[in-house]
Design a protein around this motif. Structure first.
Motif, short mmCIF file in Angstrom:
data_model
loop_
_atom_site.label_atom_id
_atom_site.label_comp_id
_atom_site.label_asym_id
_atom_site.label_seq_id
_atom_site.Cartn_x
_atom_site.Cartn_y
_atom_site.Cartn_z
N ILE A 22 21.07 -101.34 117.73
CA ILE A 22 21.79 -102.47 118.32
C ILE A 22 22.51 -102.08 119.60
CG2 ILE A 22 23.65 -104.14 117.92
CD1 ILE A 22 22.68 -103.93 114.87
N TYR A 59 25.44 -107.84 112.35
CA TYR A 59 25.37 -106.44 112.80
C TYR A 59 25.01 -105.53 111.62
CZ TYR A 59 27.04 -101.88 114.48
OH TYR A 59 27.14 -100.55 114.82
N PHE A 72 22.75 -107.77 121.11
CA PHE A 72 23.81 -108.73 120.78
C PHE A 72 24.52 -109.10 122.09
CE2 PHE A 72 22.99 -107.72 116.53
CZ PHE A 72 23.86 -108.35 115.65
#
Length: 225
Positions: free
Chosen positions: A41, A31, A5
């Motif tokens: 992530i 997310y 991200f």
């Protein structure tokens, strides 16, 4: 499945004296959609460290099930407080990249050479690249494998001119996402203001506004699976 991200480091809303940053919903919905499917992530920003939150995204009327979950989630908040520097991440370590919006990216990610190179590398590796709301701003200087703007001839969407007018920031932002995508040759489409809308063309996935973040995540997941 490892997903990067990329959030903005920019926290000034032009010369208004007001703050900006990333939009909580546009981080939280994707997310959790990816995390709940086993995604690993990593979060990065141009400067590293604390990613600035757009305070407007913390207002009562902007809350969703995902933003409420984020508020209770210490581990997610730690990720946001301790983002990696973009310079220190390598596209080869990830299966996909996701750019949440907020107004911040218009100022930093749109012109950030490291971000531009990163997106171009993900694209060369034919990995999914996803952007929502104002985050397609990060595509402004990105070239495709043919050395043309990456959005040229591609179906795309992003925050509309009328949505920008509705939040009264048309004269504050450095450019309008809709105009930029069209100027770069993108085949731009949209739904009515604030409607959920996402579109995919090959490995490029874009969403129109905060309501579209979950749709973008779903398309990203389907591509990865």
């Amino acid at each position: 499945m490892k997903i990067l991200f990329v959030l903005t480091s920019h926290d000034q809303l032009g010369d208004t004296g007001k703050k900006t940053g990333f939009w909580i919903e546009e981080f939280a919905a994707p997310y959790y959609a990816l995390l709940d499917k086993g995604g690993q992530i990593t979060v990065a920003t141009p400067k590293g460290g604390q990613a600035p939150v757009d305070l407007s995204s913390d207002s009562e009327d902007a809350q969703t099930k995902d933003t409420k979950r984020y508020k209770e989630d210490k581990s997610a908040q730690v990720l946001i407080s301790n983002t990696k520097k973009l310079l220190d991440v390598n596209a080869s370590d990830f299966d996909a990249v996701f750019y949440p919006g907020g107004h911040g990216p218009l100022w930093d990610l749109a012109n950030d050479v490291t971000s531009i190179n990163l997106i171009e590398t993900f694209n060369k590796q034919d990995k999914p690249i996803a952007f929502v709301c104002h985050a397609p701003a990060a595509l402004k200087g990105v070239k495709g494998t043919d050395d043309q703007p990456i959005v040229k001839g591609k179906k795309v969407t992003g925050f509309t001119n009328t949505e920008e007018a509705a939040v009264q920031l048309t004269d504050v932002v450095p450019f309008l996402v809709e105009d930029m995508l069209q100027e770069n040759g993108g085949i731009y489409s949209k739904k009515e203001d604030w409607a959920a809308y996402a579109i995919q063309d090959g490995n490029l996935i874009t969403g129109q506004n905060p309501a579209s973040s979950e749709l973008v995540a779903e398309k990203l997941l389907a591509t990865l699976e």
